[in-house]
Scaffold this motif. Sequence first.
Motif, PDB file in Angstrom:
ATOM      1  N   MET A   1      19.403  29.328  17.325  1.00  0.00           N
ATOM      2  CA  MET A   1      19.782  29.132  18.730  1.00  0.00           C
ATOM      3  C   MET A   1      20.352  30.430  19.299  1.00  0.00           C
ATOM      4  SD  MET A   1      22.557  26.457  20.373  1.00  0.00           S
ATOM      5  CE  MET A   1      21.593  25.047  19.820  1.00  0.00           C
ATOM      6  N   ASP A   2      19.888  30.821  20.469  1.00  0.00           N
ATOM      7  CA  ASP A   2      20.395  32.033  21.107  1.00  0.00           C
ATOM      8  C   ASP A   2      21.850  31.845  21.493  1.00  0.00           C
ATOM      9  OD1 ASP A   2      17.969  33.259  20.891  1.00  0.00           O
ATOM     10  OD2 ASP A   2      17.309  32.726  22.920  1.00  0.00           O
ATOM     11  N   GLN A   3      22.625  32.924  21.321  1.00  0.00           N
ATOM     12  CA  GLN A   3      24.016  32.881  21.734  1.00  0.00           C
ATOM     13  C   GLN A   3      24.098  33.012  23.250  1.00  0.00           C
ATOM     14  OE1 GLN A   3      25.463  36.150  19.238  1.00  0.00           O
ATOM     15  NE2 GLN A   3      26.727  34.670  18.176  1.00  0.00           N
ATOM     16  N   PRO A   4      25.112  32.381  23.869  1.00  0.00           N
ATOM     17  CA  PRO A   4      25.235  32.515  25.317  1.00  0.00           C
ATOM     18  C   PRO A   4      25.545  33.952  25.698  1.00  0.00           C
ATOM     19  CG  PRO A   4      27.196  31.495  24.370  1.00  0.00           C
ATOM     20  CD  PRO A   4      26.181  31.568  23.270  1.00  0.00           C
ATOM     21  N   THR A   5      25.109  34.334  26.884  1.00  0.00           N
ATOM     22  CA  THR A   5      25.428  35.666  27.382  1.00  0.00           C
ATOM     23  C   THR A   5      26.896  35.687  27.774  1.00  0.00           C
ATOM     24  OG1 THR A   5      23.189  36.005  28.208  1.00  0.00           O
ATOM     25  CG2 THR A   5      24.923  37.395  29.140  1.00  0.00           C
ATOM     26  N   LEU A   6      27.650  36.535  27.116  1.00  0.00           N
ATOM     27  CA  LEU A   6      29.075  36.635  27.385  1.00  0.00           C
ATOM     28  C   LEU A   6      29.359  37.922  28.144  1.00  0.00           C
ATOM     29  CD1 LEU A   6      30.785  35.463  24.072  1.00  0.00           C
ATOM     30  CD2 LEU A   6      30.061  34.115  26.031  1.00  0.00           C
ATOM     31  N   ILE A   7      30.276  37.836  29.089  1.00  0.00           N
ATOM     32  CA  ILE A   7      30.688  38.998  29.875  1.00  0.00           C
ATOM     33  C   ILE A   7      32.179  39.175  29.699  1.00  0.00           C
ATOM     34  CG2 ILE A   7      30.761  40.048  32.172  1.00  0.00           C
ATOM     35  CD1 ILE A   7      28.491  38.096  32.965  1.00  0.00           C
ATOM     36  N   THR A   8      32.599  40.390  29.420  1.00  0.00           N
ATOM     37  CA  THR A   8      34.017  40.702  29.309  1.00  0.00           C
ATOM     38  C   THR A   8      34.268  42.037  30.006  1.00  0.00           C
ATOM     39  OG1 THR A   8      35.892  40.822  27.755  1.00  0.00           O
ATOM     40  CG2 THR A   8      33.854  41.936  27.106  1.00  0.00           C
ATOM     41  N   VAL A   9      35.482  42.540  29.932  1.00  0.00           N
ATOM     42  CA  VAL A   9      35.775  43.842  30.526  1.00  0.00           C
ATOM     43  C   VAL A   9      35.859  44.888  29.422  1.00  0.00           C
ATOM     44  CG1 VAL A   9      36.906  42.935  32.584  1.00  0.00           C
ATOM     45  CG2 VAL A   9      38.272  43.369  30.540  1.00  0.00           C
ATOM     46  N   ALA A  10      35.529  46.112  29.772  1.00  0.00           N
ATOM     47  CA  ALA A  10      35.447  47.176  28.779  1.00  0.00           C
ATOM     48  C   ALA A  10      36.805  47.768  28.435  1.00  0.00           C
ATOM     49  CB  ALA A  10      34.515  48.283  29.281  1.00  0.00           C
ATOM     50  N   GLN A  11      37.742  47.709  29.378  1.00  0.00           N
ATOM     51  CA  GLN A  11      39.030  48.380  29.146  1.00  0.00           C
ATOM     52  C   GLN A  11      40.089  47.813  30.069  1.00  0.00           C
ATOM     53  OE1 GLN A  11      37.355  52.185  30.248  1.00  0.00           O
ATOM     54  NE2 GLN A  11      38.527  52.234  32.153  1.00  0.00           N
ATOM     55  N   GLN A  12      41.330  48.073  29.708  1.00  0.00           N
ATOM     56  CA  GLN A  12      42.440  47.618  30.543  1.00  0.00           C
ATOM     57  C   GLN A  12      42.439  48.382  31.864  1.00  0.00           C
ATOM     58  OE1 GLN A  12      46.063  46.742  28.485  1.00  0.00           O
ATOM     59  NE2 GLN A  12      47.362  47.491  30.150  1.00  0.00           N
ATOM     60  N   THR A  13      42.609  47.642  32.950  1.00  0.00           N
ATOM     61  CA  THR A  13      42.534  48.210  34.296  1.00  0.00           C
ATOM     62  C   THR A  13      43.648  47.612  35.142  1.00  0.00           C
ATOM     63  OG1 THR A  13      40.124  48.377  34.078  1.00  0.00           O
ATOM     64  CG2 THR A  13      41.032  48.551  36.311  1.00  0.00           C
ATOM     65  N   THR A  14      44.217  48.413  36.045  1.00  0.00           N
ATOM     66  CA  THR A  14      45.322  47.966  36.893  1.00  0.00           C
ATOM     67  C   THR A  14      45.072  48.369  38.343  1.00  0.00           C
ATOM     68  OG1 THR A  14      46.908  48.140  35.072  1.00  0.00           O
ATOM     69  CG2 THR A  14      47.816  48.111  37.299  1.00  0.00           C
ATOM     70  N   ILE A  15      45.403  47.467  39.253  1.00  0.00           N
ATOM     71  CA  ILE A  15      45.360  47.775  40.686  1.00  0.00           C
ATOM     72  C   ILE A  15      46.658  47.286  41.320  1.00  0.00           C
ATOM     73  CG2 ILE A  15      42.851  47.651  40.823  1.00  0.00           C
ATOM     74  CD1 ILE A  15      44.881  44.938  42.520  1.00  0.00           C
ATOM     75  N   GLU A  16      46.928  47.735  42.532  1.00  0.00           N
ATOM     76  CA  GLU A  16      48.148  47.308  43.230  1.00  0.00           C
ATOM     77  C   GLU A  16      47.830  47.090  44.710  1.00  0.00           C
ATOM     78  OE1 GLU A  16      52.625  49.023  44.359  1.00  0.00           O
ATOM     79  OE2 GLU A  16      51.584  49.756  42.550  1.00  0.00           O
ATOM     80  N   GLN A  17      48.444  46.081  45.306  1.00  0.00           N
ATOM     81  CA  GLN A  17      48.383  45.879  46.748  1.00  0.00           C
ATOM     82  C   GLN A  17      49.736  45.353  47.224  1.00  0.00           C
ATOM     83  OE1 GLN A  17      45.804  42.844  48.322  1.00  0.00           O
ATOM     84  NE2 GLN A  17      46.154  41.406  46.640  1.00  0.00           N
ATOM     85  N   THR A  18      50.011  45.572  48.503  1.00  0.00           N
ATOM     86  CA  THR A  18      51.248  45.093  49.114  1.00  0.00           C
ATOM     87  C   THR A  18      50.898  44.073  50.200  1.00  0.00           C
ATOM     88  OG1 THR A  18      52.374  47.184  48.688  1.00  0.00           O
ATOM     89  CG2 THR A  18      53.336  45.747  50.364  1.00  0.00           C
ATOM     90  N   ILE A  19      51.554  42.917  50.119  1.00  0.00           N
ATOM     91  CA  ILE A  19      51.345  41.839  51.086  1.00  0.00           C
ATOM     92  C   ILE A  19      52.707  41.402  51.611  1.00  0.00           C
ATOM     93  CG2 ILE A  19      50.439  39.514  51.460  1.00  0.00           C
ATOM     94  CD1 ILE A  19      48.504  40.017  49.146  1.00  0.00           C
ATOM     95  N   LYS A  20      52.938  41.627  52.904  1.00  0.00           N
ATOM     96  CA  LYS A  20      54.213  41.260  53.544  1.00  0.00           C
ATOM     97  C   LYS A  20      55.405  41.738  52.711  1.00  0.00           C
ATOM     98  CE  LYS A  20      52.465  37.363  56.205  1.00  0.00           C
ATOM     99  NZ  LYS A  20      52.588  35.916  56.531  1.00  0.00           N
ATOM    100  N   LYS A  21      55.343  43.001  52.348  1.00  0.00           N
ATOM    101  CA  LYS A  21      56.403  43.725  51.649  1.00  0.00           C
ATOM    102  C   LYS A  21      56.547  43.352  50.171  1.00  0.00           C
ATOM    103  CE  LYS A  21      59.179  44.711  55.768  1.00  0.00           C
ATOM    104  NZ  LYS A  21      60.534  44.671  56.375  1.00  0.00           N
ATOM    105  N   SER A  22      55.797  42.381  49.683  1.00  0.00           N
ATOM    106  CA  SER A  22      55.785  42.094  48.244  1.00  0.00           C
ATOM    107  C   SER A  22      54.704  42.940  47.575  1.00  0.00           C
ATOM    108  CB  SER A  22      55.515  40.619  47.974  1.00  0.00           C
ATOM    109  OG  SER A  22      56.656  39.830  48.176  1.00  0.00           O
ATOM    110  N   ARG A  23      55.062  43.574  46.463  1.00  0.00           N
ATOM    111  CA  ARG A  23      54.087  44.340  45.681  1.00  0.00           C
ATOM    112  C   ARG A  23      53.450  43.426  44.636  1.00  0.00           C
ATOM    113  NH1 ARG A  23      57.059  48.674  42.636  1.00  0.00           N
ATOM    114  NH2 ARG A  23      54.970  49.311  41.980  1.00  0.00           N
ATOM    115  N   PHE A  24      52.137  43.465  44.569  1.00  0.00           N
ATOM    116  CA  PHE A  24      51.397  42.711  43.567  1.00  0.00           C
ATOM    117  C   PHE A  24      50.617  43.706  42.708  1.00  0.00           C
ATOM    118  CE2 PHE A  24      52.196  39.629  46.866  1.00  0.00           C
ATOM    119  CZ  PHE A  24      52.427  38.444  46.175  1.00  0.00           C
TER     120      PHE A  24
END
Length: 214
Positions: A1-24
């Motif tokens: 039986m073929d294995q399902p196609t799996l998708i993951t990320v290659a490396q740790q990645t970080t982004i930032e945004q500010t919404i109504k003065k809160s940093r996410f």
Amino acid sequence: MDQPTLITVAQQTTIEQTIKKSRFIATIAPISSEVAANQVINEVKSSLPKATHHVYAYVLGDHNEITRQSDDGEPSGTAASPVLNVITNDNLHNVIIIVTRFFGGIKLGAGGLIRAYGSSASLVVNQAPRLQRQSLTAYQISLNYDQAEPLMNWLTERVVNIDHVDYGAAVTLTLLLESSDDTFETDLMNQTNGRAQILETMPTTAWIPYQSKN
């Protein structure tokens, strides 16, 4: 039986945004176990110790057999659930997303929190390079030295990956090809005037850069 196609990320990645003065600050990382997930959580918490919340969600397994999430003090359903939804909607496996919030003094309300955490997760998912697991065939071939060097450019373009090269009495290469590639052996013999030796073939899987079907 073929294995399902799996998708993951290659490396740790970080982004930032500010919404109504809160940093996410959103962080995504590949994980292989719950121990690895907890290591990423602890690393993020240690690097951002003054944050108000560290919301996270992660999935593990070929069929997401393990799913964990934490609102970390945010109202139930407003934080981790939208993060988890981004992971599952993008068909990602074996990943964790942590969205760290620094409260800016303005309450966002339930709808605002859902949008803020969901959009932060979406932004970091879109930023992270992805890998997909693919069914491949491994070929081990043997070439004389006078054949190997002229053939390398052709092989590099022809196969998915040159996995290993051994320089002994002859040059032995392990090559990874798409399992559906049924012309390689003929093409190889044409390129080498029938002098290449195919020592072994076997089915395998490997993680390769994600190729979107869109």
